[in-house]
Design a protein around this motif. Sequence first.
Motif, PDB file in Angstrom:
ATOM      1  N   LEU A 150       0.832  -1.165   0.061  1.00 34.14           N
ATOM      2  CA  LEU A 150      -0.065  -0.208   0.113  1.00 34.14           C
ATOM      3  C   LEU A 150       0.810   1.294  -0.071  1.00 34.14           C
ATOM      4  O   LEU A 150       0.359   2.271  -0.195  1.00 34.14           O
ATOM      5  CB  LEU A 150      -0.916   0.121   1.167  1.00 34.14           C
ATOM      6  N   GLY A 151       2.053   1.100   0.327  1.00 33.65           N
ATOM      7  CA  GLY A 151       2.951   2.381   0.605  1.00 33.65           C
ATOM      8  C   GLY A 151       3.332   2.496   2.252  1.00 33.65           C
ATOM      9  O   GLY A 151       3.073   1.588   2.738  1.00 33.65           O
ATOM     10  N   SER A 152       4.002   3.521   2.380  1.00 37.56           N
ATOM     11  CA  SER A 152       4.440   3.775   3.914  1.00 37.56           C
ATOM     12  C   SER A 152       3.624   4.808   4.532  1.00 37.56           C
ATOM     13  O   SER A 152       3.475   5.848   3.960  1.00 37.56           O
ATOM     14  CB  SER A 152       5.869   3.889   3.857  1.00 37.56           C
ATOM     15  N   MET A 153       3.395   4.623   6.096  1.00 43.04           N
ATOM     16  CA  MET A 153       2.990   5.683   6.941  1.00 43.04           C
ATOM     17  C   MET A 153       4.309   6.447   7.112  1.00 43.04           C
ATOM     18  O   MET A 153       5.040   5.746   7.885  1.00 43.04           O
ATOM     19  CB  MET A 153       2.151   5.432   7.912  1.00 43.04           C
ATOM     20  N   ARG A 154       4.443   7.535   6.856  1.00 42.48           N
ATOM     21  CA  ARG A 154       5.330   8.418   7.369  1.00 42.48           C
ATOM     22  C   ARG A 154       5.269   9.234   8.719  1.00 42.48           C
ATOM     23  O   ARG A 154       4.320   9.893   8.816  1.00 42.48           O
ATOM     24  CB  ARG A 154       6.100   9.673   6.159  1.00 42.48           C
ATOM     25  N   TYR A 155       5.888   9.136   9.534  1.00 44.37           N
ATOM     26  CA  TYR A 155       5.868   9.577  10.997  1.00 44.37           C
ATOM     27  C   TYR A 155       6.844  10.572  11.184  1.00 44.37           C
ATOM     28  O   TYR A 155       8.043  10.327  11.023  1.00 44.37           O
ATOM     29  CB  TYR A 155       5.794   8.746  12.036  1.00 44.37           C
ATOM     30  N   VAL A 156       6.765  11.618  11.774  1.00 46.73           N
ATOM     31  CA  VAL A 156       7.590  12.528  12.294  1.00 46.73           C
ATOM     32  C   VAL A 156       7.537  12.872  14.011  1.00 46.73           C
ATOM     33  O   VAL A 156       6.238  12.543  14.615  1.00 46.73           O
ATOM     34  CB  VAL A 156       7.749  13.797  11.699  1.00 46.73           C
ATOM     35  N   ALA A 157       8.628  13.185  14.642  1.00 44.78           N
ATOM     36  CA  ALA A 157       8.435  13.327  16.239  1.00 44.78           C
ATOM     37  C   ALA A 157       7.924  14.764  16.464  1.00 44.78           C
ATOM     38  O   ALA A 157       8.700  15.596  15.968  1.00 44.78           O
ATOM     39  CB  ALA A 157       9.688  13.189  16.768  1.00 44.78           C
ATOM     40  N   VAL A 158       7.119  14.967  17.233  1.00 43.66           N
ATOM     41  CA  VAL A 158       6.675  16.414  17.448  1.00 43.66           C
ATOM     42  C   VAL A 158       6.199  16.428  18.943  1.00 43.66           C
ATOM     43  O   VAL A 158       5.929  15.531  19.562  1.00 43.66           O
ATOM     44  CB  VAL A 158       5.188  16.755  16.695  1.00 43.66           C
ATOM     45  N   GLY A 159       6.216  17.624  19.251  1.00 39.78           N
ATOM     46  CA  GLY A 159       5.705  18.275  21.007  1.00 39.78           C
ATOM     47  C   GLY A 159       6.401  19.164  21.129  1.00 39.78           C
ATOM     48  O   GLY A 159       6.593  20.161  20.017  1.00 39.78           O
ATOM     49  N   ARG A 160       6.789  19.629  22.339  1.00 31.82           N
ATOM     50  CA  ARG A 160       7.463  20.768  22.815  1.00 31.82           C
ATOM     51  C   ARG A 160       8.820  20.732  23.069  1.00 31.82           C
ATOM     52  O   ARG A 160       9.712  21.388  22.893  1.00 31.82           O
ATOM     53  CB  ARG A 160       6.840  21.418  24.087  1.00 31.82           C
ATOM     54  N   SER A 161       9.363  19.426  23.541  1.00 36.90           N
ATOM     55  CA  SER A 161      10.555  19.016  23.596  1.00 36.90           C
ATOM     56  C   SER A 161      10.753  17.661  24.065  1.00 36.90           C
ATOM     57  O   SER A 161       9.984  16.975  24.571  1.00 36.90           O
ATOM     58  CB  SER A 161      10.927  19.855  25.061  1.00 36.90           C
ATOM     59  N   VAL A 162      12.046  16.969  23.479  1.00 36.11           N
ATOM     60  CA  VAL A 162      12.230  15.659  23.937  1.00 36.11           C
ATOM     61  C   VAL A 162      12.359  15.547  25.167  1.00 36.11           C
ATOM     62  O   VAL A 162      12.671  14.270  25.495  1.00 36.11           O
ATOM     63  CB  VAL A 162      13.670  15.263  22.873  1.00 36.11           C
ATOM     64  N   ASP A 163      12.853  16.520  25.966  1.00 39.19           N
ATOM     65  CA  ASP A 163      12.722  15.910  27.575  1.00 39.19           C
ATOM     66  C   ASP A 163      11.642  15.954  28.200  1.00 39.19           C
ATOM     67  O   ASP A 163      11.287  15.412  29.291  1.00 39.19           O
ATOM     68  CB  ASP A 163      13.570  17.442  28.082  1.00 39.19           C
ATOM     69  N   GLN A 164      10.332  15.988  27.369  1.00 36.11           N
ATOM     70  CA  GLN A 164       8.799  15.774  27.980  1.00 36.11           C
ATOM     71  C   GLN A 164       8.827  14.043  27.941  1.00 36.11           C
ATOM     72  O   GLN A 164       9.609  13.348  27.310  1.00 36.11           O
ATOM     73  CB  GLN A 164       7.786  16.243  27.144  1.00 36.11           C
ATOM     74  N   PRO A 165       7.903  13.555  28.594  1.00 35.25           N
ATOM     75  CA  PRO A 165       7.788  12.156  28.606  1.00 35.25           C
ATOM     76  C   PRO A 165       7.165  11.849  27.203  1.00 35.25           C
ATOM     77  O   PRO A 165       6.899  12.714  26.495  1.00 35.25           O
ATOM     78  CB  PRO A 165       6.424  12.138  29.533  1.00 35.25           C
ATOM     79  N   MET A 166       7.299  10.794  26.895  1.00 38.22           N
ATOM     80  CA  MET A 166       6.763  10.004  25.540  1.00 38.22           C
ATOM     81  C   MET A 166       5.373   9.829  25.543  1.00 38.22           C
ATOM     82  O   MET A 166       5.019   8.918  26.664  1.00 38.22           O
ATOM     83  CB  MET A 166       7.881   8.996  25.256  1.00 38.22           C
ATOM     84  N   VAL A 167       4.847   9.859  24.695  1.00 37.32           N
ATOM     85  CA  VAL A 167       3.290   9.538  24.561  1.00 37.32           C
ATOM     86  C   VAL A 167       3.299   8.338  23.567  1.00 37.32           C
ATOM     87  O   VAL A 167       3.787   8.360  22.466  1.00 37.32           O
ATOM     88  CB  VAL A 167       2.395  10.548  23.837  1.00 37.32           C
ATOM     89  N   VAL A 168       2.715   7.224  23.908  1.00 39.61           N
ATOM     90  CA  VAL A 168       2.697   5.710  23.339  1.00 39.61           C
ATOM     91  C   VAL A 168       1.377   5.406  23.216  1.00 39.61           C
ATOM     92  O   VAL A 168       0.515   5.460  24.376  1.00 39.61           O
ATOM     93  CB  VAL A 168       3.637   4.857  24.168  1.00 39.61           C
ATOM     94  N   TYR A 169       0.840   4.814  22.365  1.00 42.32           N
ATOM     95  CA  TYR A 169      -0.526   4.450  22.218  1.00 42.32           C
ATOM     96  C   TYR A 169      -0.942   3.462  22.938  1.00 42.32           C
ATOM     97  O   TYR A 169      -1.868   3.431  23.750  1.00 42.32           O
ATOM     98  CB  TYR A 169      -0.714   3.905  20.617  1.00 42.32           C
TER      99      TYR A 169
END
Length: 269
Positions: A150-169
Amino acid sequence: MHQVQLATFQTVIETGSFEAAARQLHVTPSAVSQRIKALESAVGQVLVRRAKPCVATTAGEALVRFAGQVALLEREALAQARDRTRVSIVVNADSLHFWFLPALTAVPGPLYELHTDDEHYTADLLRSGTAMAAVTAEHAPVQGCRIEPLGSMRYVAVGRSVDQPMVVYNRKDRLQHRFLASLRRRADPPIHYVPAAAAFVEAIRLGLGWGMVPESLAREDIAADRYVEIFPGKFLDVPLYWQYWKIESAVLTDLTAAVKAAAAEFLVS
């Protein structure tokens, strides 16, 4: 194999018990047990693991798929006269939220039953016979299925800072961890679990943490100053495939064409 025995076997696996299957089929649990034993004798294998819930054995899994395929073809034949075909599909949450639903509207005849799971696990429902088609990251075809890229889903990392906690599904979701590993960065930050695609994105917009978001959506939110790209120029592509039962089904043929067309609008080649 007797058609009634096969249908009874499928109902036991779907409902999880002989008693529930008996209620659905309007027969006694004893009749259900006799049909299953007769089917197992004909096949020469134990097909049902008598547990709570009942599940198919390894030998029974192939028969679950076969029973589902027979039922689909039967429903299609009946649908031409008086009813609608029901199609069971498993799709990862991001695809369901961002691009998959237009494919269903392009094939309006059937009734759809949708399941969601991580793209690396969706093929499991094909193997078990629960689903007849899947959007999956698994590139090897499941036995008895056809596969279309089908193709690829392209993801980028977004937020306010990499020092924040990580959001995971959820706890199956390793997307953020794989991205950090690709950058050779620490992959054990504190984690928020947000198990819904829309709520996942909203959590990042509200500043709860950072996470991986489909690029097309991220560009809109970045332009609107809802968050920033925390690793500019870096992305992670997740190849996706459409796997579906290898049977001559008009519904699956039409749906496959619609899914490929919808994917082409959103995914990267």
